[in-house]
Design an enzyme around this catalytic site. Structure first.
Site, PDB file in Angstrom:
ATOM      1  N   ASP A  60     105.127  20.476  16.189  1.00 31.68           N
ATOM      2  CA  ASP A  60     106.349  19.677  16.282  1.00 31.68           C
ATOM      3  C   ASP A  60     106.043  18.181  16.392  1.00 31.68           C
ATOM      4  OD1 ASP A  60     107.456  22.182  16.473  1.00 31.68           O
ATOM      5  OD2 ASP A  60     108.539  21.800  18.339  1.00 31.68           O
ATOM      6  N   HIS A  69     101.918  20.890  19.068  1.00 30.93           N
ATOM      7  CA  HIS A  69     102.453  19.580  18.691  1.00 30.93           C
ATOM      8  C   HIS A  69     101.472  18.794  17.833  1.00 30.93           C
ATOM      9  CE1 HIS A  69     105.192  20.756  21.883  1.00 30.93           C
ATOM     10  NE2 HIS A  69     106.049  19.892  21.360  1.00 30.93           N
TER      11      HIS A  69
END
Ligand SMILES: [Zn+2]
Length: 200
Positions: free
Chosen positions: A10, A153
């Site tokens: 992300d 991430h």
């Protein structure tokens, strides 16, 4: 155990994206990149690099706000603006959507569905956003089951460092990184359900 799991990253693209893509391609795996519209606009060449490296693109909203707090107009803008950015930059239309902070409700899910987007939460959180080191990230992946989705991430150095061992560990367990698709099954997450799972 044999099956597919999904690696998801992300908040990109970021200045870490090239190193992350290098680690993923060296490990011979594909992942889903949930990009932010603002960052895609700032770093369009990295969105292109993600696609050229064989990654799948997902929509992570435009400005990473708590979508449940937004008006209908703001919500639609958060989703649609990123769809348009990613489509214009990559030539591809994302079909996957991850709400920032996992903050979603029926209104958000239906708005996403109207744009052809499947809501994707996760079944395991690597906690790389919370300072987890490479070993902790690899250990977290031991909780993945076939069809599972791992939250990671694009940004933390530890995440890039974890990729080779993470992929090796999954392979030892017979789990192969794959793409994400709709499933009719109810996958529990954060006190509710979503309908997406890893597949070939
Ligand atoms: Zn995020």
């Amino acid at each position: 155990m044999q099956g597919y799991v999904a690696l998801t990253f992300d908040d990109g693209p970021t200045e870490s994206t090239p190193a992350l893509l290098q680690a993923l391609t060296t490990a011979g795996v594909r992942a889903t990149m949930f990009n932010l519209g603002t960052r895609a606009e700032e770093l369009p060449h990295l969105v292109t690099a993600e696609v050229e490296a064989g990654m799948w693109l997902g929509n992570h909203s435009t400005t990473h706000r708590h979508l449940s707090l937004l008006s209908e107009h703001e919500l639609l803008r958060e989703l649609d603006s990123t769809q348009q950015s990613l489509r214009r930059i990559s030539g591809r239309t994302p079909s996957l959507f991850r709400p920032p902070f996992g903050d979603a409700d029926d209104r958000i899910r239906f708005a996403a569905a109207r744009m052809g987007l499947i809501e994707v939460l996760w079944t395991v959180d690597s906690r790389d956003w919370d300072g987890a080191g490479p070993e902790e990230i690899v250990r977290a992946s031991d909780d993945l089951e076939p069809g599972g989705i791992l939250l990671l991430h694009d940004g933390p150095v530890a995440t890039v460092e974890a990729v080779p061992r993470l992929v090796a560990r999954l392979r030892e367990r017979g789990l192969h990184p794959g793409r994400i698709a709709f499933t009719a099954r109810e996958i529990p997450a954060m006190g509710r359900y979503f309908h997406a799972a890893a597949t070939a």
